[in-house]
Design a protein around this motif. Structure first.
Motif, PDB file in Angstrom:
ATOM      1  N   TYR A   1      -0.879   8.308  -1.132  1.00 43.20           N
ATOM      2  CA  TYR A   1      -0.596   9.501  -1.927  1.00 43.20           C
ATOM      3  C   TYR A   1      -0.690  10.752  -1.058  1.00 43.20           C
ATOM      4  O   TYR A   1       0.156  11.630  -1.120  1.00 43.20           O
ATOM      5  CB  TYR A   1      -1.594   9.661  -3.076  1.00 43.20           C
ATOM      6  CG  TYR A   1      -1.801   8.434  -3.933  1.00 43.20           C
ATOM      7  CD1 TYR A   1      -0.740   7.818  -4.597  1.00 43.20           C
ATOM      8  CD2 TYR A   1      -3.069   7.892  -4.100  1.00 43.20           C
ATOM      9  CE1 TYR A   1      -0.938   6.712  -5.391  1.00 43.20           C
ATOM     10  CE2 TYR A   1      -3.279   6.787  -4.898  1.00 43.20           C
ATOM     11  CZ  TYR A   1      -2.215   6.206  -5.536  1.00 43.20           C
ATOM     12  OH  TYR A   1      -2.418   5.099  -6.321  1.00 43.20           O
TER      13      TYR A   1
ATOM     14  N   LYS B   1       0.848  -1.193   0.000  1.00 46.44           N
ATOM     15  CA  LYS B   1       0.000   0.000   0.000  1.00 46.44           C
ATOM     16  C   LYS B   1       0.884   1.244   0.000  1.00 46.44           C
ATOM     17  O   LYS B   1       1.874   1.307   0.732  1.00 46.44           O
ATOM     18  CB  LYS B   1      -0.884   0.005   1.252  1.00 46.44           C
ATOM     19  CG  LYS B   1      -1.652   1.281   1.472  1.00 46.44           C
ATOM     20  CD  LYS B   1      -2.358   1.261   2.826  1.00 46.44           C
ATOM     21  CE  LYS B   1      -2.813   2.651   3.217  1.00 46.44           C
ATOM     22  NZ  LYS B   1      -3.322   2.692   4.572  1.00 46.44           N
TER      23      LYS B   1
ATOM     24  N   ASN C   1      -5.883  -1.786  -6.766  1.00 43.89           N
ATOM     25  CA  ASN C   1      -6.821  -0.733  -6.377  1.00 43.89           C
ATOM     26  C   ASN C   1      -6.075   0.605  -6.372  1.00 43.89           C
ATOM     27  O   ASN C   1      -5.492   0.979  -5.366  1.00 43.89           O
ATOM     28  CB  ASN C   1      -7.409  -0.997  -4.982  1.00 43.89           C
ATOM     29  CG  ASN C   1      -8.352  -2.165  -4.969  1.00 43.89           C
ATOM     30  OD1 ASN C   1      -8.911  -2.541  -5.983  1.00 43.89           O
ATOM     31  ND2 ASN C   1      -8.517  -2.773  -3.816  1.00 43.89           N
ATOM     32  N   PRO C   2      -6.095   1.341  -7.484  1.00 47.02           N
ATOM     33  CA  PRO C   2      -5.390   2.619  -7.503  1.00 47.02           C
ATOM     34  C   PRO C   2      -6.084   3.700  -6.681  1.00 47.02           C
ATOM     35  O   PRO C   2      -5.467   4.697  -6.334  1.00 47.02           O
ATOM     36  CB  PRO C   2      -5.360   2.987  -8.987  1.00 47.02           C
ATOM     37  CG  PRO C   2      -6.490   2.248  -9.594  1.00 47.02           C
ATOM     38  CD  PRO C   2      -6.670   1.003  -8.774  1.00 47.02           C
ATOM     39  N   LEU C   3      -7.367   3.485  -6.365  1.00 43.19           N
ATOM     40  CA  LEU C   3      -8.125   4.482  -5.609  1.00 43.19           C
ATOM     41  C   LEU C   3      -8.626   3.892  -4.300  1.00 43.19           C
ATOM     42  O   LEU C   3      -9.472   2.990  -4.287  1.00 43.19           O
ATOM     43  CB  LEU C   3      -9.323   4.971  -6.420  1.00 43.19           C
ATOM     44  CG  LEU C   3      -9.004   5.597  -7.783  1.00 43.19           C
ATOM     45  CD1 LEU C   3     -10.283   5.898  -8.535  1.00 43.19           C
ATOM     46  CD2 LEU C   3      -8.165   6.844  -7.608  1.00 43.19           C
ATOM     47  N   GLY C   4      -8.079   4.392  -3.198  1.00 46.26           N
ATOM     48  CA  GLY C   4      -8.527   3.994  -1.871  1.00 46.26           C
ATOM     49  C   GLY C   4      -8.629   5.227  -0.994  1.00 46.26           C
ATOM     50  O   GLY C   4      -7.781   6.126  -1.073  1.00 46.26           O
TER      51      GLY C   4
ATOM     52  N   GLU D   1     -12.520   1.303  -1.526  1.00 43.49           N
ATOM     53  CA  GLU D   1     -11.483   1.082  -2.528  1.00 43.49           C
ATOM     54  C   GLU D   1     -12.120   0.767  -3.868  1.00 43.49           C
ATOM     55  O   GLU D   1     -13.186   0.141  -3.926  1.00 43.49           O
ATOM     56  CB  GLU D   1     -10.569  -0.079  -2.121  1.00 43.49           C
ATOM     57  CG  GLU D   1      -9.794   0.175  -0.851  1.00 43.49           C
ATOM     58  CD  GLU D   1      -8.961  -1.000  -0.386  1.00 43.49           C
ATOM     59  OE1 GLU D   1      -8.125  -0.787   0.499  1.00 43.49           O
ATOM     60  OE2 GLU D   1      -9.149  -2.128  -0.900  1.00 43.49           O
TER      61      GLU D   1
ATOM     62  N   GLY E   1     -10.991  -0.578  -7.948  1.00 47.27           N
ATOM     63  CA  GLY E   1      -9.939  -1.098  -8.804  1.00 47.27           C
ATOM     64  C   GLY E   1     -10.424  -2.322  -9.554  1.00 47.27           C
ATOM     65  O   GLY E   1     -11.613  -2.451  -9.855  1.00 47.27           O
TER      66      GLY E   1
ATOM     67  N   TYR F   1      -4.978   6.539  -0.894  1.00 40.15           N
ATOM     68  CA  TYR F   1      -3.922   5.559  -1.160  1.00 40.15           C
ATOM     69  C   TYR F   1      -4.255   4.656  -2.331  1.00 40.15           C
ATOM     70  O   TYR F   1      -5.359   4.673  -2.875  1.00 40.15           O
ATOM     71  CB  TYR F   1      -3.679   4.711   0.087  1.00 40.15           C
ATOM     72  CG  TYR F   1      -4.895   3.911   0.506  1.00 40.15           C
ATOM     73  CD1 TYR F   1      -5.108   2.622   0.024  1.00 40.15           C
ATOM     74  CD2 TYR F   1      -5.844   4.443   1.369  1.00 40.15           C
ATOM     75  CE1 TYR F   1      -6.227   1.897   0.396  1.00 40.15           C
ATOM     76  CE2 TYR F   1      -6.963   3.723   1.748  1.00 40.15           C
ATOM     77  CZ  TYR F   1      -7.148   2.454   1.253  1.00 40.15           C
ATOM     78  OH  TYR F   1      -8.256   1.731   1.613  1.00 40.15           O
ATOM     79  N   GLY F   2      -3.296   3.830  -2.700  1.00 43.38           N
ATOM     80  CA  GLY F   2      -3.479   2.784  -3.690  1.00 43.38           C
ATOM     81  C   GLY F   2      -2.819   1.508  -3.198  1.00 43.38           C
ATOM     82  O   GLY F   2      -1.892   1.553  -2.392  1.00 43.38           O
ATOM     83  N   THR F   3      -3.314   0.364  -3.678  1.00 47.70           N
ATOM     84  CA  THR F   3      -2.745  -0.927  -3.281  1.00 47.70           C
ATOM     85  C   THR F   3      -2.529  -1.805  -4.511  1.00 47.70           C
ATOM     86  O   THR F   3      -3.211  -1.660  -5.531  1.00 47.70           O
ATOM     87  CB  THR F   3      -3.648  -1.700  -2.299  1.00 47.70           C
ATOM     88  OG1 THR F   3      -4.893  -2.003  -2.940  1.00 47.70           O
ATOM     89  CG2 THR F   3      -3.901  -0.913  -1.040  1.00 47.70           C
TER      90      THR F   3
END
Length: 194
Positions: A120, A117, A162-165, A177, A179, A129-131
């Motif tokens: 950003y 993880k 998952n680029p968007l969390g 999340e 993705g 964040y992203g994972t």
């Protein structure tokens, strides 16, 4: 005057200690629910393929989605590593059109995903964040009729990106999340940092 300086110094030291205590929370446990869209679609296509070959029709199709429990360890303020353990299932009834015999199909999916993880933006109670994750799924399936039961076990490569969390909260928090991967397109959950 000396009392004011002492209070100011005590406040600054207290704030610094409080900030350090917040930053030193390196552990996070979490639970979430996701839609498991790729697994559900794969199960639907499998049923359609079996129906076309065997001359049967599918009914009572059910899919639960995916439940996950996970752990993260913060290596730095922005980067964490950990793993998720997940479970999903699906079931359906397949009726043979010529014999009227019903086959009860059930699939269980157990997944282990080591995860990285990256945050950003991490300010106050907001963590954007992203994972990225990769691991394996143990797929266990069974077909049961009145006369027999067959089972299958497969190990399949699994991934989730998952680029968007977004997590909101300090110690306790909720997250969403988005993705793509075996867990699905969207996940909603809660976590605790300590």
């Amino acid at each position: 005057m000396k009392k004011s300086i002492f209070i100011a110094i005590a406040t600054v030291v207290g704030f610094a200690f409080h900030t350090h205590a917040q930053e030193s929370k390196k552990h996070e446990i979490r639970i979430d629910y996701s839609d498991a869209t790729p697994l559900v679609i794969a199960d639907v296509f499998t049923n359609a393929f079996v129906s076309a070959i065997s001359g049967s029709e599918s009914s009572n199709e059910k899919a639960f989605g995916m439940l996950s429990a996970g752990y993260r360890y913060a290596l730095s303020n922005r980067f964490s590593i950990g793993a998720d353990l997940s479970y999903a299932n699906a079931s359906s009834d397949m009726k043979n059109k010529s014999t009227n015999e019903i086959t009860y199909r059930k699939s269980n999916f157990y997944m282990v995903l080591p995860t990285a993880k990256y945050s950003y933006v991490k300010r106050g109670i907001i963590d954007f964040y992203g994972t990225v994750s990769s691991g394996a799924i143990l797929a266990n399936g069974s077909d049961r009729t009145d006369h027999e039961k067959t089972t299958t076990n497969d190990v399949i490569f699994a991934f989730q990106v998952n680029p968007l969390g977004l997590r909101i909260g300090k110690d306790w928090g909720g997250f969403l999340e988005a993705g793509y991967g075996f867990k699905g397109i969207f996940a909603l959950g809660a976590s605790y940092r300590f």
